[in-house]
Scaffold this active site. Structure first.
Site, short mmCIF file in Angstrom:
data_model
loop_
_atom_site.label_atom_id
_atom_site.label_comp_id
_atom_site.label_asym_id
_atom_site.label_seq_id
_atom_site.Cartn_x
_atom_site.Cartn_y
_atom_site.Cartn_z
N HIS A 68 0.76 -1.20 0.03
CA HIS A 68 -0.02 0.07 -0.16
C HIS A 68 0.80 1.28 -0.15
O HIS A 68 0.20 2.66 -0.37
CB HIS A 68 -0.82 -0.01 1.17
CG HIS A 68 -1.92 -0.95 1.11
ND1 HIS A 68 -3.19 -0.78 0.69
CD2 HIS A 68 -1.99 -2.36 1.34
CE1 HIS A 68 -4.08 -1.95 0.76
NE2 HIS A 68 -3.20 -2.88 1.11
N ASP B 101 3.50 9.43 -0.82
CA ASP B 101 2.33 8.81 -0.36
C ASP B 101 1.92 7.79 -1.26
O ASP B 101 2.04 7.98 -2.61
CB ASP B 101 1.10 9.67 -0.26
CG ASP B 101 -0.04 9.36 0.88
OD1 ASP B 101 0.10 8.15 1.09
OD2 ASP B 101 -0.36 10.19 1.28
#
Ligand code: ADP
Length: 481
Positions: free
Chosen positions: A167, A374
């Site tokens: 992720h 991110d």
């Protein structure tokens, strides 16, 4: 993307076994975020098992798993001891892998005890899961807490197809190789059949690393190293945009919308929503706000940054430091600019409910999402999904968020460049309605196409394809040392 496998009506879909650091009960799924919702949908559809840490710390865990049944889903969890929690979770996962993979070598702690704890917990969890596996299961492991999980399952002779989804971003080779145990960890990844990453750039960095450091050989999406071949591909994670748009129109969200707007009349509200984390660029965001106030006096009394950032990983020293830093910067800026009835930065340090959040997104003319790095960033997607299509707000998005690859109709900024971010905010304030609508419609089309279902289904179909290929190719070659 490769074409979808034809869906057979006669062949049942394999049972799904999902593994993640934390297991979320269906009742708390909305709070557990996009991953919990997407996994639970898949588990409900085909039946299955979700396995991981219970979130409980027991002084002397007996190693036994606890099982809860919720409809077709079995939730199986184990406790961690406090030293396991300290070494595996706080230590190696959150003080080593997290900062390193987000390019913060300066915040990375290398401690052999943490690494040993991480390996030990991965093995303990894998050994606890193994007796529950059935032939024909698909195993899907999530995130950086569990990099060596498949290797530990294979030690137990698990032969099921095992996929892994990262992720967070995959780092550049120069960063990864600073990790004392990088070779072992990279080799253990080759026990998976499929590795999923958030963006093409992450896949490319993974390939570079395997080819440059370990003599990897590429063939299409396949990559061979350490005597084993796997598939590595991007599967950008999505949200259930349709559902989130509905949430934004719910009575609770409407109430929140009114509360925000009533108190602020025609002031521009800029919203930031993040877990309090040094990767999210919140101090830089505050500095950009200061720059906006410096450069554009028409913002005084007229623009407010509403920053919602609940504490996360509060036991880790680097997270305590960022909290102090933020309070100080916000205090300085407010002290400098505030008027009797206006403060430029409002900083809320607690979590809010989903409906409340959706109402605030919709009431804010600008969504400011400026992480320094991110994996994806779901807040950017939620902000867009929550807007009123007839009068939508503008998303200002960091080029270093994985979501920027898919969301080019946002105003894309460099979060380190305070002046550029300030200028983008001013552009957003005065953007004509027609342009706002066009940009929003384009972003929304992408969100509806690449939603949570598409993400999950494309991953699981590819995993099935990998296992069919493996069955055709015969038994795997022995893993090289
Ligand atoms: P990360 O996974 O690094 O925290 P994402 O942006 O990908 O970042 O996901 C964050 C999730 O957490 C989103 O679903 C968002 O709505 C939720 N979230 C973030 N901040 C808050 C908050 N203050 N209150 C409630 N939910 C939040």
């Amino acid at each position: 993307m490769s074409p979808a496998l034809p869906r057979s009506t006669t062949r049942p879909r394999p049972r799904l076994v999902a593994v993640s650091n934390r297991v979320v009960h269906p009742r708390g799924a909305a709070r557990g975020g996009g991953l919990a919702v997407a996994l639970l949908d898949a588990l409900r559809e085909r039946g299955g098992l979700w396995f991981g840490w219970s979130g409980q710390i027991a002084e002397r865990p007996d190693g036994r798993a606890t099982e809860t049944v919720a409809g077709e889903i079995r939730l199986v969890t184990v406790d961690l001891s406090s030293s396991e929690h300290e070494d595996y979770y706080n230590g190696f996962a959150n003080r080593c892998l997290w900062p390193l993979f987000h390019l913060r070598l300066d915040l990375t702690t290398f401690d052999p005890r943490h690494y040993e704890g991480y390996q030990r917990v991965n093995r303990r969890l894998a050994y606890a899961l193994h007796p529950m596996l059935q032939e024909g299961d698909q195993v899907w492991v999530h995130d950086y807490h569990l990099l060596p999980f498949a290797e530990a399952l294979r030690e137990q002779r698990a032969s099921q197809p095992i996929g892994f989804f990262l992720h967070i971003p995959f780092p550049v080779p120069e960063m990864l190789t600073a990790l004392p145990h990088h070779r072992e960890l990279m080799r253990s990844l080759f026990s998976y059949d499929l590795l999923g990453f958030q963006t093409e750039a992450d896949v490319q960095r993974f390939r570079d690393c395997v080819c440059r450091e370990f003599g990897g050989q590429l063939r299409g999406n396949s990559i061979t190293a350490f005597g084993r071949t796997l598939t590595a591909r991007a599967f950008p994670i999505g949200i259930d945009a349709r559902e989130f748009a509905k949430v934004a129109e719910s009575p609770a969200a409407r109430l929140e919308f009114q509360r925000v707007r009533e108190n602020r009349k025609d002031r521009t509200v800029i919203v930031g929503v993040d877990r309090l984390d040094y990767t999210k660029g919140i101090p830089e965001r505050f500095r950009s706000m200061e720059c906006l106030l410096d450069r554009y006096p028409d913002t005084h009394g007229q623009v407010e940054l509403l920053q919602i950032a609940p504490t996360s990983r509060g036991e880790v020293p680097e997270y305590m430091a960022i909290r102090r830093e933020l309070e100080q910067i916000a205090g300085n800026i407010n002290g400098r600019y505030a008027q009797l009835d206006w403060e430029p930065i409002r900083y809320i340090n607690r979590p809010l409910g989903r409906r409340q959040l959706a109402g605030i997104y919709r009431a804010s003319q600008i969504g400011l999402v400026t992480p320094l790095r991110d994996g994806m960033n779901l807040v950017a997607k939620e902000y867009v999904a929550a807007q009123n299509p007839a009068d939508p707000g503008v998303l200002v998005l960091s080029r270093f968020a994985g979501s920027a690859q898919q969301m080019q109709a946002a105003l894309i900024v460099n979060p380190y460049d305070n002046t550029a971010v300030a200028d983008a905010l001013q552009t957003a304030r005065y953007m004509p309605l027609e342009e706002r609508r066009q940009r929003h419609a384009e972003l929304m089309r992408g969100l509806l196409r690449d939603d949570a279902d598409a993400w999950r289904e494309s991953f699981l179909e590819e995993l099935q394809r990998c296992s069919l290929q493996r069955a055709e190719a015969g038994p795997p070659t022995a893993q090289a040392a």
